[in-house]
Scaffold this motif. Structure first.
Motif, short mmCIF file in Angstrom:
data_model
loop_
_atom_site.label_atom_id
_atom_site.label_comp_id
_atom_site.label_asym_id
_atom_site.label_seq_id
_atom_site.Cartn_x
_atom_site.Cartn_y
_atom_site.Cartn_z
N SER A 206 -0.07 17.33 -0.07
CA SER A 206 0.97 17.90 1.59
C SER A 206 0.76 16.23 2.51
O SER A 206 -0.90 15.91 1.52
N GLU A 207 1.23 15.95 3.37
CA GLU A 207 1.13 14.14 3.91
C GLU A 207 -0.40 14.58 4.32
O GLU A 207 -0.89 15.74 5.23
N GLY A 208 -1.43 13.64 3.88
CA GLY A 208 -2.47 13.71 4.81
C GLY A 208 -2.70 12.76 5.62
O GLY A 208 -2.16 11.07 4.97
N GLU A 209 -4.47 11.90 5.77
CA GLU A 209 -3.93 10.37 6.24
C GLU A 209 -4.65 9.64 5.16
O GLU A 209 -4.64 9.22 4.26
N ALA A 210 -4.42 8.39 5.83
CA ALA A 210 -4.31 7.49 4.73
C ALA A 210 -5.27 7.22 4.24
O ALA A 210 -6.36 6.87 5.29
N SER A 211 -6.06 6.40 2.80
CA SER A 211 -6.93 6.42 2.45
C SER A 211 -7.11 5.40 1.66
O SER A 211 -6.27 5.36 1.31
N ALA A 212 -8.17 4.41 1.22
CA ALA A 212 -8.18 4.54 -0.36
C ALA A 212 -7.57 4.91 -0.85
O ALA A 212 -6.88 5.17 -2.63
N ASN A 213 -8.09 6.22 -1.17
CA ASN A 213 -6.88 7.28 -2.40
C ASN A 213 -5.93 8.05 -2.05
O ASN A 213 -5.48 8.80 -3.04
N GLY A 214 -4.46 6.81 -1.42
CA GLY A 214 -3.38 7.50 -0.87
C GLY A 214 -3.48 7.98 0.20
O GLY A 214 -4.28 8.13 1.58
N VAL A 215 -1.90 9.16 0.30
CA VAL A 215 -1.88 9.45 1.89
C VAL A 215 -1.77 10.90 1.83
O VAL A 215 -0.73 11.60 2.40
N TYR B 160 0.89 -1.56 0.17
CA TYR B 160 0.17 0.04 -0.19
C TYR B 160 0.95 1.07 -0.14
O TYR B 160 0.67 2.28 -1.06
N PHE B 161 1.90 1.17 0.91
CA PHE B 161 2.29 2.78 0.89
C PHE B 161 3.28 3.20 -0.36
O PHE B 161 4.06 3.72 -0.88
N THR B 162 4.74 1.66 -0.82
CA THR B 162 5.09 1.53 -1.76
C THR B 162 3.62 2.72 -3.09
O THR B 162 4.06 3.26 -3.56
N LYS B 163 2.81 2.03 -3.05
CA LYS B 163 2.28 2.36 -4.23
C LYS B 163 1.51 4.28 -3.69
O LYS B 163 0.86 4.68 -4.55
N ALA B 164 1.01 3.69 -2.31
CA ALA B 164 0.44 5.18 -2.15
C ALA B 164 2.15 7.03 -2.47
O ALA B 164 1.43 7.81 -2.32
N LYS B 165 3.10 6.40 -2.18
CA LYS B 165 4.49 7.01 -2.65
C LYS B 165 4.46 6.90 -4.24
O LYS B 165 4.28 8.33 -4.47
N GLU B 166 4.33 6.60 -5.02
CA GLU B 166 4.62 6.81 -6.32
C GLU B 166 3.07 7.69 -6.33
O GLU B 166 3.47 8.12 -7.81
N LEU B 167 2.23 7.29 -6.16
CA LEU B 167 0.92 7.97 -6.65
C LEU B 167 1.36 9.43 -6.07
O LEU B 167 1.08 10.85 -6.83
N SER B 168 2.08 10.23 -4.60
CA SER B 168 2.29 11.08 -4.33
C SER B 168 3.04 12.33 -5.67
O SER B 168 3.00 13.21 -5.84
N GLN B 169 3.85 11.17 -5.86
CA GLN B 169 5.35 11.48 -6.61
C GLN B 169 4.05 12.46 -7.73
O GLN B 169 4.54 13.16 -8.33
N LYS B 170 3.34 11.33 -8.37
CA LYS B 170 2.80 11.79 -9.60
C LYS B 170 1.65 12.61 -9.18
O LYS B 170 1.75 13.87 -10.08
N ARG B 171 0.98 13.55 -8.91
CA ARG B 171 0.22 14.08 -7.80
C ARG B 171 0.96 15.37 -7.86
O ARG B 171 1.47 16.80 -7.92
#
Length: 193
Positions: free
Chosen positions: A42-51, A1-12
């Motif tokens: 910015s960093e937020g709460e972990a959810s189905a939409n990322g962090v 989850y956190f690997t995918k969330a980090k990838e999503l954050s970079q794209k965002r």
């Protein structure tokens, strides 16, 4: 989850930078030359939409702090920021864009600037604009008059395509109210040009 969330954050983060630059380019044409826009990730709460927490922040006056858009922009400013966002978020294959009273809270030169930007947008997209602004209406290529009428039991809505004369009369009515004058017709003709 956190690997995918980090990838999503970079794209965002990348998309936010691009959107910020694109929206900032739109603002001078919309009479917001002193404003600043920031798509903030910015960093937020972990959810189905990322962090991430994504906020649109603006400063409407030079030297003002960036604040979430919904907390500081006036109705007219908000409408213009939304137009700048919609212009930049419209996909090339999106054929129809609808703006419902995007000109709320603006008038004069600012309304003309919005009308001009909507007209440019209409060169590449079918653009439907609901407006009470004669300045914005003057930039339209086709005009429809939408009217409501109440009976004892229901409300009926009619839509009428306006020809060249009807268009002139409607813009003149927007300028002058109930009584259309020759002067308002002249002004309407100027707006249509």
């Amino acid at each position: 989850y956190f690997t995918k969330a980090k990838e999503l954050s970079q794209k965002r983060q990348k998309a936010a930078k691009e959107l910020t630059l694109s929206v900032m380019k739109e603002l001078p044409d919309l009479k917001l030359e002193k404003a600043t826009f920031l798509a903030d990730v910015s960093e937020g709460e972990a959810s189905a939409n990322g962090v991430d927490q994504v906020l649109f922040k603006v400063a409407t006056n030079k030297g003002s702090d960036l604040t979430p858009i919904h907390k500081c922009a006036s109705g007219g400013e908000l409408a213009r920021f939304m137009l700048a966002l919609k212009v930049n978020l419209a996909e090339d294959n999106q054929t129809t864009l609808i703006f419902d009273e995007i000109d709320t809270g603006i008038s004069g030169a600012t309304a003309s600037a919005v009308g001009e930007r909507l007209a440019r947008l209409g060169e590449n997209h079918q653009t439907l604009v609901i407006t009470h602004s004669p300045q914005v209406a003057g930039f339209g290529k086709h005009h429809y008059l939408v009217q409501k009428a109440d009976t004892d039991t229901t409300t009926h809505t009619s839509v009428q395509h306006l020809d060249k004369t009807g268009r002139l009369e409607e813009i003149a009515r927007l300028l002058s109210g109930a009584t259309i004058t020759e002067k308002s017709r002249q002004l309407a003709q100027e707006l249509i040009k």
